[in-house]
Design a protein around this motif. Structure first.
Motif, PDB file in Angstrom:
ATOM      1  N   PRO A   1      57.525 -81.788 -22.996  1.00 34.59           N
ATOM      2  CA  PRO A   1      56.967 -80.488 -22.611  1.00 34.59           C
ATOM      3  C   PRO A   1      58.051 -79.613 -21.982  1.00 34.59           C
ATOM      4  O   PRO A   1      58.914 -80.113 -21.236  1.00 34.59           O
ATOM      5  N   LEU A   2      58.010 -78.334 -22.285  1.00 35.23           N
ATOM      6  CA  LEU A   2      59.011 -77.409 -21.768  1.00 35.23           C
ATOM      7  C   LEU A   2      59.087 -77.462 -20.241  1.00 35.23           C
ATOM      8  O   LEU A   2      60.173 -77.468 -19.661  1.00 35.23           O
ATOM      9  N   GLY A   3      57.933 -77.526 -19.584  1.00 35.89           N
ATOM     10  CA  GLY A   3      57.924 -77.579 -18.124  1.00 35.89           C
ATOM     11  C   GLY A   3      58.644 -78.802 -17.581  1.00 35.89           C
ATOM     12  O   GLY A   3      59.332 -78.725 -16.556  1.00 35.89           O
ATOM     13  N   ALA A   4      58.521 -79.925 -18.246  1.00 32.55           N
ATOM     14  CA  ALA A   4      59.205 -81.146 -17.810  1.00 32.55           C
ATOM     15  C   ALA A   4      60.717 -80.989 -17.929  1.00 32.55           C
ATOM     16  O   ALA A   4      61.473 -81.447 -17.059  1.00 32.55           O
ATOM     17  N   VAL A   5      61.163 -80.331 -18.976  1.00 32.76           N
ATOM     18  CA  VAL A   5      62.602 -80.118 -19.166  1.00 32.76           C
ATOM     19  C   VAL A   5      63.133 -79.127 -18.126  1.00 32.76           C
ATOM     20  O   VAL A   5      64.205 -79.324 -17.559  1.00 32.76           O
ATOM     21  N   VAL A   6      62.371 -78.077 -17.858  1.00 31.29           N
ATOM     22  CA  VAL A   6      62.763 -77.120 -16.812  1.00 31.29           C
ATOM     23  C   VAL A   6      62.863 -77.843 -15.468  1.00 31.29           C
ATOM     24  O   VAL A   6      63.812 -77.623 -14.704  1.00 31.29           O
ATOM     25  N   ALA A   7      61.925 -78.734 -15.192  1.00 32.23           N
ATOM     26  CA  ALA A   7      61.969 -79.496 -13.939  1.00 32.23           C
ATOM     27  C   ALA A   7      63.238 -80.334 -13.843  1.00 32.23           C
ATOM     28  O   ALA A   7      63.822 -80.455 -12.758  1.00 32.23           O
ATOM     29  N   GLN A   8      63.696 -80.881 -14.961  1.00 36.97           N
ATOM     30  CA  GLN A   8      64.932 -81.665 -14.948  1.00 36.97           C
ATOM     31  C   GLN A   8      66.116 -80.797 -14.509  1.00 36.97           C
ATOM     32  O   GLN A   8      66.932 -81.201 -13.683  1.00 36.97           O
ATOM     33  N   GLY A   9      66.186 -79.586 -15.065  1.00 37.82           N
ATOM     34  CA  GLY A   9      67.254 -78.662 -14.671  1.00 37.82           C
ATOM     35  C   GLY A   9      67.179 -78.285 -13.205  1.00 37.82           C
ATOM     36  O   GLY A   9      68.199 -78.181 -12.521  1.00 37.82           O
TER      37      GLY A   9
ATOM     38  N   TRP B   1      72.016 -85.593 -13.879  1.00 35.09           N
ATOM     39  CA  TRP B   1      70.670 -86.009 -13.497  1.00 35.09           C
ATOM     40  C   TRP B   1      70.180 -87.059 -14.478  1.00 35.09           C
ATOM     41  O   TRP B   1      70.179 -86.847 -15.699  1.00 35.09           O
ATOM     42  N   ILE B   2      69.777 -88.201 -13.918  1.00 34.08           N
ATOM     43  CA  ILE B   2      69.268 -89.301 -14.721  1.00 34.08           C
ATOM     44  C   ILE B   2      67.823 -89.536 -14.310  1.00 34.08           C
ATOM     45  O   ILE B   2      67.556 -89.949 -13.177  1.00 34.08           O
ATOM     46  N   GLU B   3      66.918 -89.225 -15.223  1.00 33.00           N
ATOM     47  CA  GLU B   3      65.492 -89.345 -14.934  1.00 33.00           C
ATOM     48  C   GLU B   3      65.099 -90.816 -14.796  1.00 33.00           C
ATOM     49  O   GLU B   3      65.505 -91.657 -15.600  1.00 33.00           O
ATOM     50  N   GLN B   4      64.354 -91.081 -13.746  1.00 33.95           N
ATOM     51  CA  GLN B   4      63.875 -92.442 -13.464  1.00 33.95           C
ATOM     52  C   GLN B   4      62.362 -92.474 -13.618  1.00 33.95           C
ATOM     53  O   GLN B   4      61.714 -91.462 -13.400  1.00 33.95           O
ATOM     54  N   PRO B   5      61.779 -93.544 -13.992  1.00 33.14           N
ATOM     55  CA  PRO B   5      62.368 -94.880 -14.146  1.00 33.14           C
ATOM     56  C   PRO B   5      62.955 -95.125 -15.541  1.00 33.14           C
ATOM     57  O   PRO B   5      63.444 -96.212 -15.824  1.00 33.14           O
ATOM     58  N   GLU B   6      62.953 -94.108 -16.393  1.00 45.01           N
ATOM     59  CA  GLU B   6      63.428 -94.282 -17.768  1.00 45.01           C
ATOM     60  C   GLU B   6      64.940 -94.493 -17.854  1.00 45.01           C
ATOM     61  O   GLU B   6      65.441 -94.958 -18.869  1.00 45.01           O
ATOM     62  N   ASN B   7      65.665 -94.101 -16.793  1.00 49.40           N
ATOM     63  CA  ASN B   7      67.127 -94.197 -16.766  1.00 49.40           C
ATOM     64  C   ASN B   7      67.752 -93.367 -17.897  1.00 49.40           C
ATOM     65  O   ASN B   7      68.693 -93.784 -18.557  1.00 49.40           O
TER      66      ASN B   7
END
Length: 129
Positions: A32-40, A97-103
């Protein structure tokens, strides 16, 4: 002319925070676009936090209403990881940035820098679409 030069000089040393996001997360992996924006956002905040006492970071934060960010797209994880290595070798402070728990590496953000200092290292990446 001195007035014109004085008005232009801040732009020459304009501080920019670059954020580089994996574009494949949206276009191929259907995040989802929102999830990617949150990563940034996570990466940008982490880079600011890690380099909070840095002079450029403090100046960037002091100019709250004139902050400038550029969000670029990396085609995939390999390109993002290669960029992180290039930045490390060049002595450019950033947070991968490394998203967890997916690493899963999802993006990276540089601390604020004068644009001319770091833009040459990022020129192969285009604005995120």
């Amino acid at each position: 002319m001195a007035v014109s030069g004085a008005a232009e000089s801040p732009r020459l040393n304009r501080l920019v925070q670059y954020v580089v996001v994996r574009s494949d997360l949206v276009h191929k992996l259907s995040w989802p676009l929102g999830a990617v924006v949150a990563q940034g956002c996570h990466a940008a905040m982490a880079a600011i936090h890690l380099h909070y006492t840095d002079g450029d970071t403090q100046r960037y934060l002091a100019e709250l209403d004139d902050m400038h960010k550029v969000v670029l797209g990396a085609p995939d994880e390999a390109a993002l990881s290669a960029l992180s290595e290039t930045l490390t070798q060049a002595g450019v402070a950033h947070k991968l940035w490394i998203e967890q728990p997916e690493n899963t590496p999802t993006c990276l953000a540089l601390k604020p820098y004068p644009k001319e200092r770091v833009q040459p290292l990022l020129c192969k990446f285009k604005l995120l679409k």
